[in-house]
Design an enzyme around this catalytic site. Structure first.
Site, PDB file in Angstrom:
ATOM      1  N   ASP A  81      -2.015   1.880  -3.478  1.00 64.87           N
ATOM      2  CA  ASP A  81      -2.051   0.420  -3.488  1.00 64.87           C
ATOM      3  C   ASP A  81      -3.207  -0.121  -4.323  1.00 64.87           C
ATOM      4  O   ASP A  81      -3.084  -1.168  -4.962  1.00 64.87           O
ATOM      5  CB  ASP A  81      -2.150  -0.116  -2.061  1.00 64.87           C
ATOM      6  CG  ASP A  81      -0.816  -0.088  -1.345  1.00 64.87           C
ATOM      7  OD1 ASP A  81       0.017   0.767  -1.688  1.00 64.87           O
ATOM      8  OD2 ASP A  81      -0.605  -0.915  -0.443  1.00 64.87           O
ATOM      9  N   CYS A 122      -1.910   7.990   2.872  1.00 66.82           N
ATOM     10  CA  CYS A 122      -2.232   6.628   2.459  1.00 66.82           C
ATOM     11  C   CYS A 122      -1.201   5.592   2.897  1.00 66.82           C
ATOM     12  O   CYS A 122      -0.275   5.889   3.631  1.00 66.82           O
ATOM     13  CB  CYS A 122      -2.500   6.600   0.964  1.00 66.82           C
ATOM     14  SG  CYS A 122      -4.102   7.364   0.589  1.00 66.82           S
ATOM     15  N   ASP A 123      -1.367   4.381   2.375  1.00 70.27           N
ATOM     16  CA  ASP A 123      -0.875   3.158   2.999  1.00 70.27           C
ATOM     17  C   ASP A 123       0.586   3.163   3.428  1.00 70.27           C
ATOM     18  O   ASP A 123       0.909   2.829   4.561  1.00 70.27           O
ATOM     19  CB  ASP A 123      -1.110   1.979   2.052  1.00 70.27           C
ATOM     20  CG  ASP A 123      -2.581   1.667   1.881  1.00 70.27           C
ATOM     21  OD1 ASP A 123      -3.404   2.556   2.156  1.00 70.27           O
ATOM     22  OD2 ASP A 123      -2.913   0.550   1.459  1.00 70.27           O
ATOM     23  N   LYS A 124       1.511   3.486   2.540  1.00 68.83           N
ATOM     24  CA  LYS A 124       2.930   3.398   2.883  1.00 68.83           C
ATOM     25  C   LYS A 124       3.532   4.743   3.269  1.00 68.83           C
ATOM     26  O   LYS A 124       4.672   4.799   3.735  1.00 68.83           O
ATOM     27  CB  LYS A 124       3.732   2.815   1.700  1.00 68.83           C
ATOM     28  CG  LYS A 124       3.230   1.479   1.226  1.00 68.83           C
ATOM     29  CD  LYS A 124       3.120   0.476   2.361  1.00 68.83           C
ATOM     30  CE  LYS A 124       2.390  -0.775   1.940  1.00 68.83           C
ATOM     31  NZ  LYS A 124       0.987  -0.582   1.564  1.00 68.83           N
ATOM     32  N   CYS A 193      -9.260   5.734   1.544  1.00 68.13           N
ATOM     33  CA  CYS A 193     -10.456   4.898   1.390  1.00 68.13           C
ATOM     34  C   CYS A 193     -11.232   4.795   2.700  1.00 68.13           C
ATOM     35  O   CYS A 193     -10.653   4.697   3.779  1.00 68.13           O
ATOM     36  CB  CYS A 193     -10.064   3.527   0.864  1.00 68.13           C
ATOM     37  SG  CYS A 193      -9.457   3.580  -0.835  1.00 68.13           S
ATOM     38  N   GLU A 489       0.116  -7.317  -1.751  1.00 71.23           N
ATOM     39  CA  GLU A 489      -1.169  -7.501  -1.072  1.00 71.23           C
ATOM     40  C   GLU A 489      -2.026  -8.477  -1.867  1.00 71.23           C
ATOM     41  O   GLU A 489      -2.001  -8.486  -3.092  1.00 71.23           O
ATOM     42  CB  GLU A 489      -1.903  -6.166  -0.943  1.00 71.23           C
ATOM     43  CG  GLU A 489      -1.267  -5.232   0.062  1.00 71.23           C
ATOM     44  CD  GLU A 489      -2.061  -3.961   0.282  1.00 71.23           C
ATOM     45  OE1 GLU A 489      -1.785  -3.284   1.281  1.00 71.23           O
ATOM     46  OE2 GLU A 489      -2.942  -3.650  -0.544  1.00 71.23           O
ATOM     47  N   SER A 515      -4.446  -6.390   1.927  1.00 69.24           N
ATOM     48  CA  SER A 515      -4.978  -5.033   1.991  1.00 69.24           C
ATOM     49  C   SER A 515      -5.776  -4.876   3.275  1.00 69.24           C
ATOM     50  O   SER A 515      -6.319  -5.843   3.818  1.00 69.24           O
ATOM     51  CB  SER A 515      -5.893  -4.793   0.782  1.00 69.24           C
ATOM     52  OG  SER A 515      -6.747  -3.707   1.006  1.00 69.24           O
TER      53      SER A 515
END
Length: 615
Positions: A81, A122-124, A193, A489, A515
C-alpha cells in the site's frame, strides 16, 4: 468421521491420472494416506513485509512432513500500500484482497487440499487469506512475516516509521538533507511497517480470533525467535487435521474457532490497542464469509465500553511493535481485557483448548515460565537487513509496568473509551469510522466549513496549495469501493494536513479509507458512499458540518427539506464526480466496482446482486 478432502483426487481407479500427476510432484504410495496441507505463501520482492518469506513456505513444509502430512506450497499476490499510494496504483489495493481470497479458494478447492497454513503479513494479504479460510472452513493456522524494526536516527529522539518520512518530506521548512536522512532511516529492515498500522493490526487480530500462535502479531521479522512460529505452525496444522479428520472434532474448524464471540474478542482488542480503521472493514468482510451476523452496530456497542490499553505509533511516537512485544505482546493485552471482564475466554484456539488457558500460559504477568519471559524479551538489533531470523538481541528486562508502560491495565488505561468509534448521522446514515486513539481530545467535538474535493488527487493539490484553512472540514468523496473504484487510502492528505500545521485545526471526512498510519480527526468509510447515493455526495462548499465523537454523531447542518431537494437534484444529474478525473479504470477495476458494496458491509461483493446476475 469426515474423509480427507484429498481422497477425491488420490483414491480410486478413476483417479489414476491425478495420482500420476501427484507422483510427478514427488508423492509416494504412502503419501496418499496422509493429509495434504496447502501452504499459501505470499512472498514477493515488491513488499518489505514479504521480501523475506521466500523460504518460509518450505520451512513450514518440512515440519508438516516431519509431523506426518504432505505439504504443497503455492503463492498469492501481495500489494504494498505504501508503494502503491499517491497514484492510481492505490485503486488496486483493496480489490487485491478479493483476488487473494479467490486465489486461495481456487488453489485449495481445485486440488482438494485438506488444510491450510496461511503465510501472510501486509495490509490486504492477511484479510484476503482470512476471508478464504472462513469461506473454505477447513483446518487453518496463520503465521505472518512479523513486524519491521523501528527506524533510528540521530535527528529524532523517537523511533521512525514510514509516516515520519512522508510528513517530513511535505514540510517545506525541512532541509533536503533531513528528508533524505528520514527516508533512509524510516524502514530499516524486512517486515510489516513498525507501528500499529493495518498489517500489524490484522496480524494481532488473528491471535484474538484464535487462528494464530501467540507472538504472531508482535515478534520481530528479524528475530531468530520468529522461526519457531513457522515450525510450530507446521506441527499445529497436522495436529488440527488429526483432530478433525481422525477424531471427528469439529471444534477445530475456523468457523467454530472464529465464531461471533471471537469476532467480538478481535474487535475488543482492536479498540483497546487503537488499531487501524481498516481492520473494521476487514473484520466485517471476514464475518460475512463466515456467515456471522457481525456489523457496525456491534462494533459501536463495544467501542462505548472498551478502554484503550495500548498506544503505539502513529498514535504516540514513543512506542512501536517491538515495544508491544517487550510488554508481553497481544496475550498480555488480552489478559488485561479478561481481568476487566471484557473478553470471552471460553473459546477454543488453534494452540490452546480455551483462550483462558492461552492467557494463563502466555500473559507475562500471569506466568512464571522463564521460556515465555525470554520469548518476549526478543528485541531489535538496529541493523538494516532484509534477512529473517538474522539477529538474537534481547532486552535486559520486560515492560510489565501496567500503570505507565506500553500496555496498561483497565484501571490505568490511556483513556476509558477505546481507540475506535463509529459515528452515525444524516451525512452517513449507515455509519462511518474514526480512530479516536489518534485524535486530540480538544477536537472530539468539531464544527467546521466543508471544503469539497471529488478525488484524493485534487485534495492533495488543494492542501499543498494552501486552499484548506483552519476550521475547514475536508470532504473527499467518490473514493469509495464503487466510486474510486477501490476505496483508496487517504494517507497523503492527512500527512500533508499535519505538515501544514493543520493536524488539530481541520477534520477530514471521506467515503474512502485511511492507512493505518493515519492520525488526526480523520473520518472514513462514510456509508453509503457517494457513488451509491450517499449523503456525502450532497455536501456543498461552505456547508456547516458538526462532528461529535462523545455522542457518536456526524451531521450536515441543513434541514430535511433542503436535504431532500438536493437529493432530487443529484438524482437527475447522476451520482458521479462533477470534475473529470484522469484515472484509467481498467476492466479488472470495473468488474470490482460492479459488485462492490459500501464500507459498512466490508466492501465485499454484493452477493444478492451476484445471485440475480447468475441464478
Amino acid at each position: 468421521m469426515p474423509d480427507y478432502r484429498s481422497k477425491t483426487s488420490t483414491h480410486g481407479r478413476n483417479m489414476a491420472g491425478a495420482r500420476a500427476l501427484w507422483r510427478a510432484t514427488g508423492m509416494k504410495d504412502e503419501d496418499f494416506k496422509k493429509p495434504i496441507i496447502a501452504i499459501a505463501n505470499s512472498f514477493t520482492q515488491f513488499v518489505p513485509g514479504h521480501v523475506h518469506l521466500k523460504d518460509m513456505g518450505q520451512l513450514v513444509a518440512r515440519e508438516v512432513e516431519r509431523a506426518g502430512g504432505v505439504a504443497k506450497e503455492f503463492n498469492t499476490i501481495a500489494v504494498d500500500d505504501g508503494i502503491a499510494m499517491g497514484h492510481d496504483g492505490m485503486l488496486y489495493s483493496l480489490p487485491s484482497r478479493e483476488i487473494i481470497a479467490d486465489s486461495v479458494e481456487y488453489m485449495v478447492n481445485a486440488h482438494c487440499a485438506d488444510a491450510i497454513v496461511c503465510i501472510s503479513n501486509c495490509d490486504k494479504i492477511t484479510p484476503g487469506m482470512l476471508m478464504a479460510a472462513l469461506r473454505l472452513n477447513i483446518p487453518v493456522v496463520f503465521v505472518s512475516g512479523g513486524p519491521m524494526e523501528a527506524g533510528k536516527t540521530k535527528l529524532a529522539s523517537h523511533g521512525l516509521d514510514l509516516v515520519d518520512a512522508m510528513v517530513i518530506a511535505a514540510d517545506s521548512t525541512a532541509s533536503d538533507e533531513k528528508v533524505a536522512e528520514y527516508e533512509r532511516s524510516a524502514c530499516p529492515t524486512c517486515g510489516s511497517c513498525s507501528g500499529m498500522f493495518t498489517a500489524n493490526s490484522m496480524n494481532c487480530l488473528t491471535e484474538a480470533l484464535g487462528l494464530a500462535l501467540p507472538g504472531n502479531g508482535s515478534a520481530l521479522a528479524t528475530h531468530s525467535d520468529r522461526e519457531q512460529l513457522f515450525l510450530q505452525a507446521g506441527r499445529t496444522i497436522v495436529d488440527l487435521c488429526r483432530q478433525y479428520y481422525k477424531e471427528n472434532d469439529y471444534s477445530v474448524l475456523p468457523r467454530n474457532i472464529a465464531n461471533f464471540k471471537a469476532f467480538e474478542n478481535a474487535m475488543t482488542l482492536d479498540i483497546a490497542m487503537g488499531g487501524s480503521t481498516n481492520t473494521i472493514l476487514h473484520l466485517l468482510a471476514a464475518a460475512q464469509e463466515a456467515e456471522i451476523d457481525f456489523d457496525l452496530h456491534h462494533i459501536d456497542r463495544l467501542s462505548r465500553k472498551v478502554p484503550q490499553l495500548c498506544k503505539v505509533a502513529p498514535n504516540i511516537q514513543k512506542y512501536h511493535m517491538e515495544d508491544v512485544h517487550r510488554a508481553g505482546g497481544i496475550f498480555s493485552i488480552l489478559g488485561e481485557l479478561a481481568r476487566g471482564g471484557l473478553l470471552h475466554t471460553d473459546l477454543p484456539t488453534v494452540h490452546s483448548k480455551t483462550m483462558a488457558e492461552g492467557i494463563a500460559k502466555w500473559d507475562i504477568t500471569q506466568t512464571d515460565d522463564e521460556a515465555v519471559h525470554t520469548f518476549f524479551k526478543a528485541g531489535p538489533a538496529g541493523i538494516p537487513t532484509q534477512t529473517a531470523f538474522s539477529q538474537s538481541t534481547r532486552w535486559e528486562s520486560l515492560d510489565d509496568d501496567r500503570e505507565n508502560g506500553c500496555i496498561r491495565s483497565v484501571e490505568h488505561a490511556y483513556s476509558q473509551e477505546g481507540g475506535l468509534a463509529v459515528l452515525y448521522g444524516n451525512i452517513a446514515l449507515d455509519g462511518c469510522v474514526v480512530k479516536t486513539a489518534g485524535v486530540d481530545e480538544s477536537i472530539h467535538v468539531f464544527e467546521g466549513n466543508a471544503k469539497i474535493f471529488e478525488s484524493q488527487d485534487s485534495a492533495v493539490r488543494g492542501i499543498l496549495a494552501d486552499e484548506v484553512k483552519a476550521g475547514d472540514i475536508v470532504i473527499i468523496r467518490y473514493e469509495g469501493p464503487k466510486g474510486g473504484p477501490g476505496m483508496q487510502e487517504m494517507l497523503y492528505p492527512t500527512s500533508y494536513l499535519k505538515s501544514k500545521g493543520l493536524g488539530k485545526d481541520c477534520a477530514l471526512l471521506t467515503d474512502g479509507r485511511f492507512s493505518g498510519g493515519t492520525s488526526g480527526l480523520s473520518i472514513g468509510h462514510a456509508s453509503p458512499e457517494a457513488a451509491a447515493g450517499g449523503a456525502i455526495g450532497l455536501v456543498r462548499d461552505g456547508d456547516k458540518v458538526l462532528i461529535d465523537i462523545p455522542n457518536r454523531s456526524i451531521n450536515l447542518m441543513i434541514d430535511d427539506a433542503e436535504m431532500a431537494e438536493r437529493r432530487a437534484e443529484q438524482d437527475k444529474k447522476g451520482w458521479k464526480p462533477v470534475e473529470s478525473r484522469p484515472r484509467k479504470v481498467t476492466t479488472a477495476l470495473k468488474a470490482y466496482a460492479l459488485l462492490a458494496t459500501s464500507a459498512d458491509k466490508g466492501a465485499v461483493r454484493d452477493k444478492a446482486l451476484l445471485d440475480k446476475l447468475v441464478p
